[in-house]
Design a protein around this motif. Sequence first.
Motif, PDB file in Angstrom:
ATOM      1  N   ALA A 186       0.883  -1.237  -0.196  1.00  0.00           N
ATOM      2  CA  ALA A 186      -0.244   0.294  -0.102  1.00  0.00           C
ATOM      3  C   ALA A 186       0.800   1.467  -0.174  1.00  0.00           C
ATOM      4  O   ALA A 186       0.530   2.213  -0.529  1.00  0.00           O
ATOM      5  N   THR A 187       1.957   1.288   0.808  1.00  0.00           N
ATOM      6  CA  THR A 187       2.896   2.374   0.745  1.00  0.00           C
ATOM      7  C   THR A 187       3.597   2.669  -0.555  1.00  0.00           C
ATOM      8  O   THR A 187       3.810   3.673  -1.072  1.00  0.00           O
ATOM      9  N   GLU A 188       3.882   1.408  -1.233  1.00  0.00           N
ATOM     10  CA  GLU A 188       4.634   1.593  -2.560  1.00  0.00           C
ATOM     11  C   GLU A 188       3.850   2.066  -3.580  1.00  0.00           C
ATOM     12  O   GLU A 188       4.164   3.032  -4.421  1.00  0.00           O
ATOM     13  N   ALA A 189       2.295   1.604  -3.423  1.00  0.00           N
ATOM     14  CA  ALA A 189       1.547   2.181  -4.495  1.00  0.00           C
ATOM     15  C   ALA A 189       1.109   3.920  -4.375  1.00  0.00           C
ATOM     16  O   ALA A 189       1.237   4.515  -5.310  1.00  0.00           O
ATOM     17  N   ALA A 190       1.081   4.070  -3.152  1.00  0.00           N
ATOM     18  CA  ALA A 190       0.908   5.450  -2.834  1.00  0.00           C
ATOM     19  C   ALA A 190       2.226   6.338  -3.591  1.00  0.00           C
ATOM     20  O   ALA A 190       2.120   7.276  -3.939  1.00  0.00           O
ATOM     21  N   TYR A 191       3.371   5.751  -3.143  1.00  0.00           N
ATOM     22  CA  TYR A 191       4.525   6.330  -3.517  1.00  0.00           C
ATOM     23  C   TYR A 191       4.437   6.453  -5.192  1.00  0.00           C
ATOM     24  O   TYR A 191       4.935   7.709  -5.639  1.00  0.00           O
ATOM     25  N   ARG A 192       4.022   5.459  -5.967  1.00  0.00           N
ATOM     26  CA  ARG A 192       4.270   5.336  -7.323  1.00  0.00           C
ATOM     27  C   ARG A 192       3.095   6.571  -7.608  1.00  0.00           C
ATOM     28  O   ARG A 192       3.387   7.017  -8.785  1.00  0.00           O
ATOM     29  N   ARG A 193       1.946   6.775  -6.851  1.00  0.00           N
ATOM     30  CA  ARG A 193       0.738   7.461  -7.379  1.00  0.00           C
ATOM     31  C   ARG A 193       1.166   8.972  -7.257  1.00  0.00           C
ATOM     32  O   ARG A 193       0.875  10.025  -8.075  1.00  0.00           O
ATOM     33  N   THR A 194       1.875   9.105  -6.119  1.00  0.00           N
ATOM     34  CA  THR A 194       2.054  10.611  -5.766  1.00  0.00           C
ATOM     35  C   THR A 194       3.473  11.011  -5.896  1.00  0.00           C
ATOM     36  O   THR A 194       3.759  12.219  -6.155  1.00  0.00           O
ATOM     37  N   LYS A 196       5.586  10.830  -3.284  1.00  0.00           N
ATOM     38  CA  LYS A 196       5.915  11.321  -1.896  1.00  0.00           C
ATOM     39  C   LYS A 196       6.084  10.096  -0.985  1.00  0.00           C
ATOM     40  O   LYS A 196       5.196   9.112  -1.312  1.00  0.00           O
ATOM     41  N   GLN A 197       7.040   9.840  -0.363  1.00  0.00           N
ATOM     42  CA  GLN A 197       7.256   8.692   0.528  1.00  0.00           C
ATOM     43  C   GLN A 197       6.359   8.937   1.823  1.00  0.00           C
ATOM     44  O   GLN A 197       6.329  10.088   2.192  1.00  0.00           O
ATOM     45  N   THR A 198       6.177   7.887   2.298  1.00  0.00           N
ATOM     46  CA  THR A 198       5.460   7.956   3.517  1.00  0.00           C
ATOM     47  C   THR A 198       6.433   7.264   4.656  1.00  0.00           C
ATOM     48  O   THR A 198       7.446   6.346   4.368  1.00  0.00           O
TER      49      THR A 198
END
Length: 325
Positions: A186-194, A196-198
């Motif tokens: 889920a974190t990787e998907a968000a990074y690829r989308r935005t 921005k790192q979490t």
Amino acid sequence: MLKILTLATATAAALGSSAFAASRVERVAFASHGEQIVGDLYLPEDLDAKPRPALVVTGAWMTVKEQMPARYARELADRGFVALTFDFRGWGESGGARRQYEDPSAKVADIEAAVAYLAARPEISKDRIGGLGICASSGYMVTAAAKNAAIKSVALVAPWLHDAEVVEQTYGGKDGMARLEAVGDATEAAYRRTGKQTFLPAASLADERAIMFKVPYYTEAGRGMIPAWRNEADPAFWRGWLTFDAIQAARRLHQPLLMVHSEAAAIPQGAHKFYGRLTGPKQELWLDNVTQFDFYDRAAPVKTASDAVEAHFRATLGGAGEAGQ
């Protein structure tokens, strides 16, 4: 050969006299895959014109060069070796756009870059370069050595070595692994989308989201909790970490190897499994009642491990005054 030392024996050794020379530190930089790597080169004070054997020293996951790698590099420089510590790409002072992201394949490549850098230094005998891996970087070190003959000898201290079986035992079975992988994905998907790192805390005594919850060393000032260390991690690393197999390198590793560990430290079953599969020259030293974090900075275990590592590298790489290229 298997040796077992009690903590009392180790303590007595640590309190013994030392005739080692002092070392000095030089800030260095080199490239790995287009990014700048920043390191500290520990040099013996008695450095002369004769090329020395040299060691790449790497530490636990999510750490920087000023933590346990520095402790061991100084110990070995005081014993006459040139020793290099460095920040992997994305960590500490080194370059890399993606920060605080534990990437086994990138770290293996950075170790190879560090070896190439040492081989080009005039103080160093290019055919006498070894690698010391501590904790998680033991897996990276043996993987690098298994494919890179420039690493002539290997030592591991408190090695974290896992494969799929050991990972499942360590992280709560298939269900526990699935939960971690889901967080990571889920974190990787968000990074690829935005883009921005979490980040989560790497270690904490109070925050249950931390990658390492209620652990010593990293949560203790004067030990691992130092200004140079950023206490954050990108949890997108989980799938890559859980599927990394360090034990597979054992059968491809032909360089002489020393392992220093304890049944009281992290995943000794992985260390036994790895050691049993080695086909090249090997030696092991098991200390009694030494925890994983004791190996990082406690005087007795560090000195005992460093003495063993020194003996191993002297036997396999030669001493400071010996001829080399």
